[in-house]
Design an enzyme around this catalytic site. Structure first.
Site, PDB file in Angstrom:
ATOM      1  N   LYS A 163     -48.239  55.323  -0.535  1.00 10.25           N
ATOM      2  CA  LYS A 163     -47.659  55.613   0.725  1.00 10.25           C
ATOM      3  C   LYS A 163     -48.608  56.528   1.676  1.00 10.25           C
ATOM      4  CE  LYS A 163     -44.001  52.928   0.478  1.00 10.25           C
ATOM      5  NZ  LYS A 163     -43.652  51.817   1.402  1.00 10.25           N
ATOM      6  N   LYS A 262     -42.354  38.972   1.621  1.00 13.15           N
ATOM      7  CA  LYS A 262     -41.211  39.586   0.735  1.00 13.15           C
ATOM      8  C   LYS A 262     -40.066  38.484   1.185  1.00 13.15           C
ATOM      9  CE  LYS A 262     -41.507  44.552   0.983  1.00 13.15           C
ATOM     10  NZ  LYS A 262     -42.628  44.801   1.661  1.00 13.15           N
TER      11      LYS A 262
END
Ligand code: MG
Length: 370
Positions: A163, A262
């Site tokens: 991240k 996704k």
């Protein structure tokens, strides 16, 4: 298959440790589970947009409401022969991809029951095992992060994702790259930057990353095209790819060289597979991510990742990483590929919520009958 009954559950699944997000910490993952019944068969789907509308404009309470008030009634009593037909019936309702995904993934589970085939087989998947990567968020210290990456490298994960956000960016990456000069790394910026940060990305471009995931706005395609044009490192779009049309535009404009798919974010497996096909035709490799779904939703992600053009290790995790007990069974577990690297085998039996666990996690539920 005629849809005779629809059960909807808005659940909060308690996490082992709080999940840090851009808006704070979540102690539980909120999701909507959908059970479609056709005759004696039933199939489960799941959408996990999180508790607040911060990953995307959707949130679990809103998904439950739109599913109950609009999408469910549009499908109840209908005879639905394909995922494409289900999507056509829901097309009058704008947006709301997570809510649509709850129904779409349930339809695929139902179809798997009807045909006796696995989800991967139904989708046209070519592998029985999927490579998975290791992901690391913001930690208390860089020492903690280096120790965690060291563990993942020793465990032979094929790639590491970090991240990357203001306050946890240049220094973090520079320290990690120095410590792990040859490891396959990429960063996920979760839309935290703008084109004003070009000098930062020109520095990132020298760090030999596999990709830079979603550096700019969550709904942007044009600024990403500007950035991709000046960087050698591939940009991967995640949040921005919400539909087949968005994927086509991104390809036409040169906004990215990788796409993260996704199923929840794009409206389900039907749309996810079409995005995969559009990307494959354009020579853009894909990879699959999840939203911390229970095994019911995660198995749909896993099945998608068996498609030919999903070539980069997936963001899929064993149930035990986040949950003391997965709401659904069988749980997802790690296995090893022939070279000994972490992977996941496609499930041999459909994962479904376990009744007692479902009851404990349910915040609201409704049954729609004909
Ligand atoms: Mg991402």
């Amino acid at each position: 298959m005629r849809i005779d009954r629809i059960d909807l559950y808005h659940v909060a699944m308690p996490l082992k440790a709080p999940w840090r997000t851009a808006y704070g910490e979540d102690a539980a993952i909120e999701a909507v589970l959908c059970r479609l019944t056709s005759g004696s068969l039933a199939g489960w789907g799941e959408a996990a947009p999180f508790a607040a509308p911060c990953y995307s404009p959707e949130w679990a309470g809103g998904v439950f409401a739109v599913a109950r008030e609009w999408l469910g009634p549009a499908l109840l009593g209908a005879d639905i022969a394909s995922g494409a037909e289900l999507q056509r019936r829901l097309a009058a309702f704008k947006g709301n991809p997570f809510a649509k995904a709850a129904f779409d993934t349930a339809w695929w589970s139902l179809e798997a029951q009807r045909t006796g085939k696995s989800l991967a087989e139904l989708l046209g998947g070519t592998r029985r095992q999927v490579a998975v990567g290791a992901d690391f968020g913001v930690m208390d210290s860089l020492e903690d992060l280096l120790a965690a990456i060291d563990g993942a490298v020793r465990d032979r994960f094929r790639r590491i994702k970090l991240k990357f956000r203001p306050g946890w960016d240049r220094e973090m990456l520079s320290v990690v790259r120095r410590a792990f000069p040859h490891t396959t790394l990429h960063i996920d910026c979760n839309s935290g930057y703008t084109l004003r940060d070009l000098p930062l990305f020109q520095w990132v471009d020298q760090q030999h990353l596999a990709m830079i995931e979603q550096p700019l706005r969550h709904d942007d395609l044009s600024d990403h095209a500007v950035l991709q044009n000046v960087l050698a490192t591939p940009i991967c779009l995640d949040e921005s790819i919400t539909s087949v049309e968005a994927a086509r535009t991104a390809i036409r404009w040169g906004s990215c060289r990788f796409v993260n798919i996704k199923p929840g974010r794009v409206g389900g497996l039907t749309v996810a597979r079409e995005i995969h096909d559009v990307c494959r035709a354009a020579g853009i490799p894909c990879w699959v991510g999840g939203m911390l779904e229970s095994a019911t939703g995660a198995q749909h992600c896993l099945a998608l990742a068996t498609l030919e053009n999903c070539t980069y290790p997936a963001d899929l995790f064993p149930s035990e990483r986040f949950y003391v007990e997965d709401l659904s069974d069988p749980p997802l577990v790690l296995s090893r590929d022939p070279e000994g690297c972490p992977a996941m085998d496609v499930l041999q039996r459909l994962a479904e919520p376990v009744p007692g666990r479902l009851e404990r996690c349910t915040r609201q539920s409704v049954v729609l009958r004909r």
